[in-house]
Scaffold this active site. Structure first.
Site, short mmCIF file in Angstrom:
data_model
loop_
_atom_site.label_atom_id
_atom_site.label_comp_id
_atom_site.label_asym_id
_atom_site.label_seq_id
_atom_site.Cartn_x
_atom_site.Cartn_y
_atom_site.Cartn_z
CG ASP A 298 -1.93 1.06 1.19
OD1 ASP A 298 -2.79 0.93 0.06
OD2 ASP A 298 -2.15 1.72 2.28
CD GLU B 190 -2.27 2.37 -3.49
OE1 GLU B 190 -2.66 3.32 -3.98
OE2 GLU B 190 -1.71 2.82 -2.15
CG ASP C 282 -9.19 3.01 0.64
OD1 ASP C 282 -9.91 2.65 1.43
OD2 ASP C 282 -8.07 3.29 0.53
#
Length: 490
Positions: A291, A338, A391
């Site tokens: 991430d 990401e 998200d």
């Protein structure tokens, strides 16, 4: 090989115990994925959740979430009796995880199991403790101290132990020996159950994509026991914290509050801590999504104590050097970067050097024909095409809440005449793309509305709650997904 992937966290699996677990329903979900022709199952971080229930804010980067330990498996091992967990109310609603109920009751059941646990009957226990000694001992002590201090963060404990003074640590280990054993037992049971589930998935031809946050939480064992890793002052308070600068979506930016790494210290150690972390993740998962990958090139630093992210500065990260050294030590890494957010030419250069696939998110694409997240602009197969991430809105939610301009563009692009055709149109576009792997949330195959959204960034109180039921995973749905995979050679 072109692959189809479903994104759904363990917490969302069907369960009679308020939250998904690594027992029979997880194995049944793997069977469903196999019947659907799905090759990858992506989950969120397996770490224990802390304040806000986010798997991205954890007490440890290495530990597993106790909530996912299956009681029925413990019963099969002679550690629980049915009435000790089946007579408990585990939920306030069948379609949402109620973390307050889980927190209040899960550990009581696990303590009953621990009271019957005899290490001599489980030869793998000592091997597990020895293998994971580098993080397990400190983590178990940290959690025992949190329990003793009514869950307060470490920086609110008595000063000698909050500052990790050797004498205080030695005394705490003696005083809390039983609780330390309990938290080691939890991690042993988590590891056993996860290993069996992953093996079952791999035997079915399904790879597990795991997720590791770039940052540690401030209230974590890492921040407490290893302050040199972070930008802390002499009192072990952060000098600056993580976040994102203001943009069109967030006028005051995003204040995450995580302590930032002291990259000068990490460099002196040859990035040992990070390499060990990546190595552990590579054992836990088949593919690792990192991430906020752009933070390795440069990261946004916000002075500690600020109330928002309007004031901050970009600072340089370790860049490619960390991953070069990691691959020298660990071999070729199977990583997804990401690469979302504020992406500069320098970040793109880091991605190119590493060779890791990045992410395209179709929900971000419906602005104009030049948008890089639209499939016709994918300039490489070395990427993962997401209909949306954890998200984002569900696809139905996106179609209902997006601007009229975006919806109109989406209908034209996807060649659908009505708004209700957009969600499946986005799925088809991802699956038809050149991306090596196409990913959709389970919510989108279940046609969940905006109530199925997993997380709304920068909010607290209603996230990470999405749940499924056994009735959701029908043979008809499996056939529908399999036809999609076959049509697009996935």
């Amino acid at each position: 090989m072109r692959k189809g992937c479903i994104l759904m966290h363990i917490s969302s699996l069907p369960s009679e115990y308020g939250i998904g677990k690594m027992g029979r329903h997880a194995f049944e979900f793997v069977d469903f994925l196999k019947k659907s022709g799905i090759r990858c199952w992506q989950i969120l971080p397996l770490s224990p959740t802390s304040y806000g229930d986010s798997p991205y804010q954890s007490f440890s980067v290495n530990a597993g979430n106790p909530y996912f330990i299956d009681f029925e498996i413990l019963e099969g091992d002679g550690l629980l009796e049915e009435h000790e967990y089946k007579g408990i109310i585990w939920e306030s609603s069948p379609d949402k995880v109620d973390y307050s109920i889980i927190y209040d009751r899960c550990f009581d059941v696990l303590r009953v199991a621990y009271s019957r646990f005899r290490p001599s009957k489980f030869p793998a226990y000592k091997k597990f403790c020895d293998k994971n000694k580098s993080w397990l001992d400190e983590y178990a002590l940290f959690m025992a101290l949190k329990f003793k201090n009514d869950g307060k963060p470490w920086y609110e404990w008595e000063k000698s132990i909050s500052m990790h003074k050797p004498k205080a640590v030695t005394e705490a280990k003696k005083e809390l020996k039983k609780d330390i054993g309990f938290y080691k037992f939890i991690q042993f049971e988590f590891s056993r159950q996860w290993t069996e589930l992953k093996r079952y998935a791999n035997d079915a031809g399904i790879e597990i994509i795991g997720d590791i946050p770039i940052y540690c939480a401030l209230d974590s064992v890492e921040a407490w026991a290893s302050p040199k890793l972070f930008q802390f002052d002499k009192n072990r308070r952060p000098i600056a914290v993580a976040g994102c600068p203001p943009d069109d979506f967030s006028p005051t930016g995003q204040l995450w509050g995580n302590p930032l790494y002291n990259w000068d210290y990490h460099k002196k150690t040859g990035y040992e801590w990070w390499i060990n972390r990546i190595g552990c993740a590579a054992e836990l998962y088949d593919i690792v999504r990192i991430d906020h990958f752009r933070g390795f090139e440069s990261y946004y630093a916000i002075p500690y104590g600020n109330e928002d992210a309007t004031v901050g500065e970009w600072q340089k990260g370790p860049n490619y050097e960390l991953f070069r050294l990691a691959e020298e030590k660990l071999g070729k890494l199977n990583i997804i970067a990401e690469d979302l957010g504020f992406i500069t030419p320098e970040v793109r250069e880091l991605l190119d050097k590493s060779g890791y696939p990045g992410m395209k998110v179709l929900q971000f694409g419906f602005s104009d024909g030049e948008n890089e997240h639209l499939p016709h602009n994918f300039n490489t197969t070395n990427c993962y095409a997401y209909t949306g991430t954890h998200d984002n809105e569900t696809l139905i939610g996106w179609a209902e809440t997006s601007s009229a301009k975006s919806v109109k563009f989406a209908k034209r692009y996807l060649n659908v005449s009505k708004k209700k055709g957009i969600p499946m149109g986005i799925v088809r576009a991802a699956w038809a793309s050149v991306a090596q792997t196409a990913v959709a949330q389970m919510q989108d195959f279940l046609e969940s509305g905006k109530e199925g959204r997993m997380n709304t960034p920068s909010t607290l109180g209603s996230n990470w709650q999405f749940r499924t039921s056994s009735e959701d995973f029908t043979p008809e749905l499996a056939k529908k997904i399999k036809r999609l995979n076959k049509l697009y050679n996935r």
